[in-house]
Motif scaffolding. Structure first.
Motif, PDB file in Angstrom:
ATOM      1  N   ALA A 188      -3.905  -3.772   9.105  1.00 19.01           N
ATOM      2  CA  ALA A 188      -3.440  -2.810   8.529  1.00 19.01           C
ATOM      3  C   ALA A 188      -3.209  -1.478   9.225  1.00 19.01           C
ATOM      4  O   ALA A 188      -2.390  -0.415   8.715  1.00 19.01           O
ATOM      5  N   GLY A 189      -3.845  -1.358  10.452  1.00 21.35           N
ATOM      6  CA  GLY A 189      -3.837  -0.095  11.136  1.00 21.35           C
ATOM      7  C   GLY A 189      -4.371   1.024  10.380  1.00 21.35           C
ATOM      8  O   GLY A 189      -4.115   2.101  10.656  1.00 21.35           O
ATOM      9  N   LEU A 190      -5.622   0.708   9.907  1.00 24.23           N
ATOM     10  CA  LEU A 190      -6.417   1.649   9.047  1.00 24.23           C
ATOM     11  C   LEU A 190      -7.874   1.733   9.457  1.00 24.23           C
ATOM     12  O   LEU A 190      -8.211   0.745  10.156  1.00 24.23           O
ATOM     13  N   ARG A 191      -8.642   2.961   9.193  1.00 22.61           N
ATOM     14  CA  ARG A 191      -9.934   2.825   9.469  1.00 22.61           C
ATOM     15  C   ARG A 191     -10.828   2.052   8.388  1.00 22.61           C
ATOM     16  O   ARG A 191     -10.382   2.179   7.188  1.00 22.61           O
ATOM     17  N   ILE A 192     -11.906   1.619   8.835  1.00 22.12           N
ATOM     18  CA  ILE A 192     -12.691   0.733   7.831  1.00 22.12           C
ATOM     19  C   ILE A 192     -13.211   1.740   6.682  1.00 22.12           C
ATOM     20  O   ILE A 192     -13.106   1.342   5.454  1.00 22.12           O
ATOM     21  N   ASN A 250       0.260   1.456  -1.906  1.00 18.98           N
ATOM     22  CA  ASN A 250      -0.645   2.094  -1.002  1.00 18.98           C
ATOM     23  C   ASN A 250      -1.507   1.246  -0.121  1.00 18.98           C
ATOM     24  O   ASN A 250      -1.811   0.313  -0.537  1.00 18.98           O
ATOM     25  N   GLN A 251      -1.302   1.866   1.050  1.00 16.79           N
ATOM     26  CA  GLN A 251      -1.807   1.039   2.100  1.00 16.79           C
ATOM     27  C   GLN A 251      -3.368   0.445   2.043  1.00 16.79           C
ATOM     28  O   GLN A 251      -3.719  -0.600   2.448  1.00 16.79           O
ATOM     29  N   GLU A 252      -4.023   1.450   1.535  1.00 20.04           N
ATOM     30  CA  GLU A 252      -5.647   0.978   1.579  1.00 20.04           C
ATOM     31  C   GLU A 252      -5.820  -0.042   0.559  1.00 20.04           C
ATOM     32  O   GLU A 252      -6.405  -1.106   0.715  1.00 20.04           O
ATOM     33  N   PHE A 253      -4.858   0.128  -0.629  1.00 25.82           N
ATOM     34  CA  PHE A 253      -4.987  -0.962  -1.632  1.00 25.82           C
ATOM     35  C   PHE A 253      -4.514  -2.265  -1.269  1.00 25.82           C
ATOM     36  O   PHE A 253      -5.099  -3.174  -1.534  1.00 25.82           O
ATOM     37  N   SER A 254      -3.456  -2.197  -0.386  1.00 24.57           N
ATOM     38  CA  SER A 254      -2.854  -3.446   0.072  1.00 24.57           C
ATOM     39  C   SER A 254      -3.938  -4.127   0.996  1.00 24.57           C
ATOM     40  O   SER A 254      -4.170  -5.384   1.097  1.00 24.57           O
ATOM     41  N   ALA A 255      -4.576  -3.251   1.780  1.00 25.30           N
ATOM     42  CA  ALA A 255      -5.629  -3.899   2.919  1.00 25.30           C
ATOM     43  C   ALA A 255      -6.710  -4.520   2.012  1.00 25.30           C
ATOM     44  O   ALA A 255      -7.090  -5.370   2.402  1.00 25.30           O
ATOM     45  N   ALA A 256      -7.099  -3.851   0.862  1.00 22.40           N
ATOM     46  CA  ALA A 256      -8.205  -4.550   0.319  1.00 22.40           C
ATOM     47  C   ALA A 256      -8.035  -5.638  -0.467  1.00 22.40           C
ATOM     48  O   ALA A 256      -8.894  -6.424  -0.559  1.00 22.40           O
TER      49      ALA A 256
END
Length: 436
Positions: free
Chosen positions: A392-396, A139-145
């Motif tokens: 990560a290319g994600l929103r905060i 999961n990208q959000e998990f990886s970024a966290a």
């Protein structure tokens, strides 16, 4: 109105107002401090005193370590060192569930300890690990966290520019002692992140890596040794009294540059850009230290530290309660202020209170830096949070929820560090660095 009260009101109201309208923290502190100075003395003497305080604050041999460590970090960030440390971390943590997440954490601890920068670690390691984790179905959000939460370990595991700033503003606390004191808290932060990653990996069903042969593992370790040797050379030299922290920072620059040339990842034509990047970062830090020296003069004149100390002690004379209040204040401050200015502003206020309870300045330094490092991963200002989500290319907003378990664990470790001084003081005392 009493002149001291008037100056204090101008100082704090000015800083708050300028921050609210979006002025940089250094400009906010500098302008508000100068205005407060003008309310104490006439304009001409105020200008002269402000200039003298800025020059005195920046005129320190110890401070030379900061631009050198920043330059070393920029060189390493561009010198192909991150990938070698990632491979080494992968061998160390590859057998755990969610192995790539653990690799990210261990790599951040190693890279952060070499570069001394949480932002550099989040960018370099996150940029390397993010695509690998995405490819494996994480999961990208998990990886970024995971990347964001573990990057600040480099602010505690030496060398650390924030600890150097604390040494300066605390009246000359031993940099060697502070560096040694940062190891256990920094490692505990990393282990806490690994515990959360382990539990979430089990929940999401993330697998471990295949077993790596001894020959491959040995090759990876040997490949990473030259990079890791930097820690041994610099920290070992400082602890052994071979050279000072400032001299060690210059050695770090030379070593990292030679290593990058050997790896052929940096060319001569890249050096102007690297020097410019490090100069920009250095100028921000040193200017902050200069303007904070004006603020320190104003606070000393108005006796703000004494007033705050009396206020806190009127609430309670229990050391544990006072430390709890300090931690809560610093956790709140860390959400909207970078660690360096926060250390410069709050150390002169809180350190005298802490030492009045017999708290070792080294222990208190680790506590305050650990606390403010948490602020780098929290909104609205957290620089590591911004860099980590950008990489990560994600929103905060999408990362806040998966980041919460990591945040809770780091706060738990903070209270362990606060109330168990031996976690910070064990290694410095082992090396006879605290004078106890």
């Amino acid at each position: 109105m009493d002149i001291a009260v008037q100056a204090a009101l101008i100082l704090f109201a000015g800083v708050a107002f300028l921050l609210i309208i979006g002025a940089p923290i250094s400009i906010s502190v500098g302008v508000a401090s100068a205005l407060a100075m003008f309310s104490i003395v006439d304009f001409n003497n105020g200008l002269l005193t402000s200039a003298q305080r800025m020059f005195t604050g920046m005129n320190s041999f110890t401070l030379l370590a900061i631009p050198f460590f920043i330059l070393a970090g920029v060189i390493m960030n561009n010198g192909g060192i991150a990938m070698r440390l990632v491979n080494c971390a992968k061998v160390l943590s590859g057998r755990l569930p969610g192995s790539l997440a653990h690799t990210n954490i261990v790599a951040n601890m190693m890279f952060g300890s070499i570069s001394g920068s949480a932002v550099a670690a989040a960018a370099a390691v996150g940029g390397t690990m993010g695509p690998l984790q995405k490819k494996e179905g994480y999961n990208q959000e998990f990886s970024a966290a995971v990347n964001i939460a573990s990057a600040p370990t480099g602010m505690l595991i030496p060398p650390s520019n924030t600890l150097i700033v604390y040494s300066l503003v605390s009246g000359g606390t031993s940099i060697a002692a502070l560096f040694m004191a940062g190891y256990i808290p920094g490692i505990l932060w990393g282990l806490g992140c690994m515990l959360v990653a382990f539990l979430l990996a089990k929940k999401y069903g993330y697998k471990s890596d295949d077993k790596v042969s001894f020959a491959i593992a040995l090759k990876v370790f040997l490949d990473a040794i030259p990079s890791l040797l930097l820690i041994v050379i610099v920290i070992g030299g400082i602890i052994g009294g071979v050279f000072t922290a400032t001299e060690g920072s210059a050695i770090a620059v030379v070593y990292s540059l030679l290593l990058s040339f050997i790896y052929r990842t940096i060319k001569i034509k890249d050096l102007p850009g690297i020097l410019l990047d490090s100069a920009k970062t250095t100028s921000i830090v040193i200017f902050l230290i200069g303007v904070s020296s004006i603020m320190s003069w104003v606070m000393a004149f108005t006796n703000i530290p004494g007033i705050i100390a009396d206020t806190l002690l009127s609430i309670s004379d229990n050391m544990f309660v006072i430390l709890l209040i300090m931690n809560i204040v610093l956790l709140i401050v860390g959400t909207f202020m970078d660690p360096t200015p926060a250390v410069l502003i709050f150390t002169p206020i809180f350190l005298p209170i802490a030492t009045s309870f017999g708290i070792d300045p080294v222990h208190f330094g680790i506590m305050i830096v650990f606390n403010l490092s948490i602020g780098t991963i929290t909104p609205p200002v957290g620089p590591v949070l911004f860099v980590g989500t950008k990489v990560a290319g994600l929103r905060i907003e999408s990362v806040i929820k998966p980041l919460l378990p990591f945040f809770l664990v780091t706060v738990l470790v903070l209270f362990l560090i606060t109330y168990i001084p031996e976690l910070s003081l064990f290694i410095p005392e082992l090396f006879n660095l605290t004078g106890n």
